[in-house]
Design a protein around this motif. Structure first.
Motif, PDB file in Angstrom:
ATOM      1  N   LEU A  90       0.774  -1.306  -0.069  1.00  0.00           N
ATOM      2  CA  LEU A  90      -0.098  -0.178   0.171  1.00  0.00           C
ATOM      3  C   LEU A  90       0.566   1.263  -0.027  1.00  0.00           C
ATOM      4  CD1 LEU A  90      -2.790  -0.911   2.496  1.00  0.00           C
ATOM      5  CD2 LEU A  90      -2.611  -1.328   0.080  1.00  0.00           C
ATOM      6  N   LEU A  91       0.370   2.064  -0.893  1.00  0.00           N
ATOM      7  CA  LEU A  91       0.919   3.635  -0.686  1.00  0.00           C
ATOM      8  C   LEU A  91      -0.006   4.545  -0.365  1.00  0.00           C
ATOM      9  CD1 LEU A  91       2.472   3.430  -4.615  1.00  0.00           C
ATOM     10  CD2 LEU A  91       3.906   3.262  -2.565  1.00  0.00           C
ATOM     11  N   THR A  92       0.537   5.536   0.287  1.00  0.00           N
ATOM     12  CA  THR A  92      -0.601   6.803   0.691  1.00  0.00           C
ATOM     13  C   THR A  92      -0.515   7.660  -0.785  1.00  0.00           C
ATOM     14  OG1 THR A  92       0.969   8.344   1.244  1.00  0.00           O
ATOM     15  CG2 THR A  92       0.556   6.895   2.869  1.00  0.00           C
ATOM     16  N   GLN A  93      -1.747   8.394  -0.781  1.00  0.00           N
ATOM     17  CA  GLN A  93      -1.985   9.264  -1.953  1.00  0.00           C
ATOM     18  C   GLN A  93      -1.038  10.337  -2.121  1.00  0.00           C
ATOM     19  OE1 GLN A  93      -4.511   8.004   0.086  1.00  0.00           O
ATOM     20  NE2 GLN A  93      -5.156   6.571  -1.647  1.00  0.00           N
ATOM     21  N   ILE A 153       3.674   6.188  -7.468  1.00  0.00           N
ATOM     22  CA  ILE A 153       3.192   5.004  -7.509  1.00  0.00           C
ATOM     23  C   ILE A 153       4.707   4.262  -7.990  1.00  0.00           C
ATOM     24  CG2 ILE A 153       2.531   4.891  -9.957  1.00  0.00           C
ATOM     25  CD1 ILE A 153       0.353   2.931  -8.664  1.00  0.00           C
ATOM     26  N   ASN A 154       5.123   3.143  -7.646  1.00  0.00           N
ATOM     27  CA  ASN A 154       5.922   2.064  -8.272  1.00  0.00           C
ATOM     28  C   ASN A 154       5.668   0.786  -8.547  1.00  0.00           C
ATOM     29  OD1 ASN A 154       6.584   1.361  -5.558  1.00  0.00           O
ATOM     30  ND2 ASN A 154       7.710   3.355  -5.319  1.00  0.00           N
ATOM     31  N   ILE A 180       0.203  -0.720  -4.800  1.00  0.00           N
ATOM     32  CA  ILE A 180      -0.979   0.033  -4.991  1.00  0.00           C
ATOM     33  C   ILE A 180      -1.372   1.179  -4.163  1.00  0.00           C
ATOM     34  CG2 ILE A 180      -2.037  -1.798  -6.378  1.00  0.00           C
ATOM     35  CD1 ILE A 180      -3.590  -2.404  -3.868  1.00  0.00           C
ATOM     36  N   TYR A 181      -2.276   1.933  -4.490  1.00  0.00           N
ATOM     37  CA  TYR A 181      -2.777   3.109  -3.485  1.00  0.00           C
ATOM     38  C   TYR A 181      -3.719   2.417  -2.436  1.00  0.00           C
ATOM     39  CZ  TYR A 181      -0.331   6.630  -6.123  1.00  0.00           C
ATOM     40  OH  TYR A 181       0.586   7.289  -6.685  1.00  0.00           O
ATOM     41  N   PRO A 193      -5.865  -2.836 -12.070  1.00  0.00           N
ATOM     42  CA  PRO A 193      -4.682  -2.556 -11.310  1.00  0.00           C
ATOM     43  C   PRO A 193      -3.355  -2.098 -12.331  1.00  0.00           C
ATOM     44  CG  PRO A 193      -5.109  -5.044 -11.992  1.00  0.00           C
ATOM     45  CD  PRO A 193      -6.351  -4.322 -12.475  1.00  0.00           C
ATOM     46  N   PRO A 194      -2.590  -1.569 -11.489  1.00  0.00           N
ATOM     47  CA  PRO A 194      -1.498  -0.790 -12.318  1.00  0.00           C
ATOM     48  C   PRO A 194      -0.405  -1.761 -12.961  1.00  0.00           C
ATOM     49  CG  PRO A 194      -1.257  -0.301  -9.942  1.00  0.00           C
ATOM     50  CD  PRO A 194      -2.362  -1.448 -10.095  1.00  0.00           C
TER      51      PRO A 194
END
Lengths: 410, 410
Positions: A201-204, A208-209, A213-214, B54-55
């Motif tokens: 998980l990423l924060t907004q 992105i990498n 996913i966000y 999904p990315p």
């Protein structure tokens, strides 16, 4: 690998256990807040009037306070003349007591002076002379009490005003304002910590990498909590790491009534949340036999609930709405059924469901029909037009087009 | 004494003038706010997806990434054996490219490694040996793409996601969160100053004393403004004094889009608000031919509206709801008609109305009927159970019991 649910429950049983846990662990609480900031809060007590409204005999017109009987017989041809002994405006009062043949000039909203029992409207009067010795001619007789709002005629002291469990609309806030109420007792909001878990998980705020996913659940659960009249405390994203999750849950529990996590309940590489709750409290439910939403955990730690929602955003929202929201709403004085409003609509097309567990299907409502959004349960796209969901009982495998179904609206 | 309304208008004409003034003086504005705090705000733009969801090609199961054709023919009796060359968990990725006969252990949510085109579920596999040289036996053949969510299969890049003028529910906020959107453009709230005027008014912090009453309008108008999606700035109570009121209006106009006062528009001792507005701007309407609510003033100062509501709380609320609220709601992107929701109900009993001006009657709704609250228009008590109002056209003197009327709900 693969998750084992050791305490899996049927939907109905899970609901009963969760409702009982809420009843057992949480009591309705109240707090006093400033009335001016009480918009849409829920009153805790029946509120009685503490002052009479109006608080004094009030003039309803601009004119002259007089003794009514002194005006009897007055007419255009035969005006009665009064000595003006004082002037009183709204917000002030006259200390004089009116005697026969006397008048006190008065404004709308001002207290009616002692000795007078009626107001003669300015429209039927004419001042004869200005200055301290001025007089007024009254051209129309008035009857006793005319154009006077008696003290308490609107609201008597000590009468029921607003009942408990009333949602404070602008108008109701106005009613309490008239009483000079500065603070009001309302249902206290539950404070709920929201934690997302997952290495992916990423924060907004992050870029992105690949492989990440966000995070969705922090924002949906935070705002779902708000929609239940509770306060959300965002605790951020925690990696799938026993110590980090345990620390975060323990510190969150100190400052909140409930902790809601998402993810980490059915991870292939382990089940960190379950391990943490087993060590610091008790796992009551692990797994609910529904689709989506199976990987749900309900735990009890130091007399407080820790709720582990699925990581899958659709599952998280369904479980929150079906099992958690009604309990939260009840505790803050809101109608538990107003959210998830149930309506009966025709189904747009035949659907199949997997027998053996309750299934929730996202739907869109068009032309008074429920259109199932048949996507895999993790689909974000589905959420962008979902307006609610229907529940397919576990014994049902098929619902035909045009059958009536019960839909619950977000 | 007595008020002269030099610019009195019929209800219909007043509504047209006020609507036109709003259109002329105010443009819809937007602002960017944090997505996480956007609950119930209104989107300003159509929002498209900026990343695919999904990315990446994502595994839907715990198991082994393989080349599907390598599994063809696998069965319980005839498993296929693969060399495990790497392990990949959600949130990370494998840098290896899979060749024939190779497998990469994979978790749900992890990116599918290069070279593989299917996931073999862990349930149909058995690891043969642990360590760097471990192998896995697969007992069931899988088809190409099996248990893989292709990049963009949920949401493609650059596709419509949420349209303009959408109310951001928790679920919609979730959809935008998935895109990594940190901020969102929403309709800007209008900032509205609220001023009560009158020598007789006390704040709720004051102790009551003879001749004074507690200010109601600050709280009702502040919270009515909030209910229209706008921001209210409480400016306090101003005495009926030209200089004080003028100063307060001028300073309030500097920091707000609109100034709303109440009281001071029909005072017996003068008409301070009218004098102020005449001197610093233009009085557009002075008096509306309605009951209650006649003493209303609409002024224009430096391209902004100054709205003088009646001091009488019922009149103030009626005028705000009928003439002002729909315009405010429109400017902040809300449905103008959602407030003052119109319903058709039977009238409980015959009512009389004064011919020649539009009359608004507070009502309570019981058993699907509108019960008029027949109190003098300043009555606070009426407000405690009023749920809305009905409008009696100016040409109508009488409405019979059981006639259908249009009621507007608060």
């Amino acid at each position: 690998m693969g998750t084992e649910y050791l305490k899996i429950k049927e939907a109905k049983e899970a609901k009963k256990i969760i409702d009982n846990l809420f009843n057992e662990l949480y009591k309705i609480k109240c707090e006093e807040i400033l009335l001016e900031n009480s918009y849409y809060r829920i009153t805790y007590d029946n509120i009685k009037s503490s002052i009479a409204i109006p608080p004094f005999n009030k003039s309803l017109k601009d004119g002259f306070a007089v003794k009514a009987k002194d005006t009897f017989g007055a007419s255009d041809d035969n005006p009665k003349t009064f000595k003006i002994i004082d002037t009183v405006e709204a917000g002030s009062f006259s200390e004089k007591t009116l005697k026969n043949g006397e008048a006190i000039e008065i404004s709308t909203g001002a207290p009616v002076p002692k000795g007078s029992d009626a107001i003669a409207m300015v429209e039927y009067s004419e001042k004869v002379q200005d200055g301290p010795e001025s007089e007024v001619a009254i051209y129309k007789s008035v009857s006793p009490s005319q154009d006077i709002a008696k003290k308490g005629s609107d609201i008597e002291k000590n009468k029921p005003l607003i009942s408990a469990k009333t949602k404070l609309s602008p108008v109701k806030i106005g009613v309490l304002s008239a009483q000079g109420l500065n603070k009001v007792k309302v249902y206290k909001k539950l404070e709920i910590s929201v934690i997302s878990t997952g290495n992916e998980l990423l924060t907004q705020e992050d870029t992105i990498n690949y492989g990440k996913i966000y995070d969705i659940n922090t924002n949906t659960i935070k705002n779902s909590v708000i929609s239940c009249g509770c306060e959300a405390k965002v605790q951020g994203i925690i990696k799938d790491n026993y110590n980090k999750l345990r620390n975060k849950i323990e510190t969150s529990l100190k400052t909140s009534d409930i902790v809601i996590t998402s993810g980490g309940t059915s991870a292939g590489v382990g089940d960190v949340l379950k391990d943490v709750i087993e060590d610091i409290g008790e796992v009551i439910i692990h797994g609910i036999s529904i689709k989506p939403g199976k990987p749900t955990l309900i735990g009890k730690v130091n007399g407080k609930l820790v709720i582990g929602l699925p990581g899958n955003p659709v599952g998280a929202i369904i479980v929150f709405n079906v099992f958690i929201a009604p309990n939260l709403r009840k505790l803050v004085g809101l109608n538990p059924a107003a959210k998830n409003k149930k309506i009966r609509v025709k189904l747009s097309k035949r659907i199949h469901s997997s027998k053996g567990r309750v299934q929730y299907l996202l739907i869109e409502i068009k032309d008074n029909k429920a259109y199932p959004i048949l996507k895999d349960s993790g689909a974000i796209n589905a959420l962008s037009y979902a307006e609610g969901y229907i529940k397919v009982p576990k014994s049902v495998e098929l619902i035909d087009a045009d059958e009536i179904v019960e839909a619950y609206l977000f």
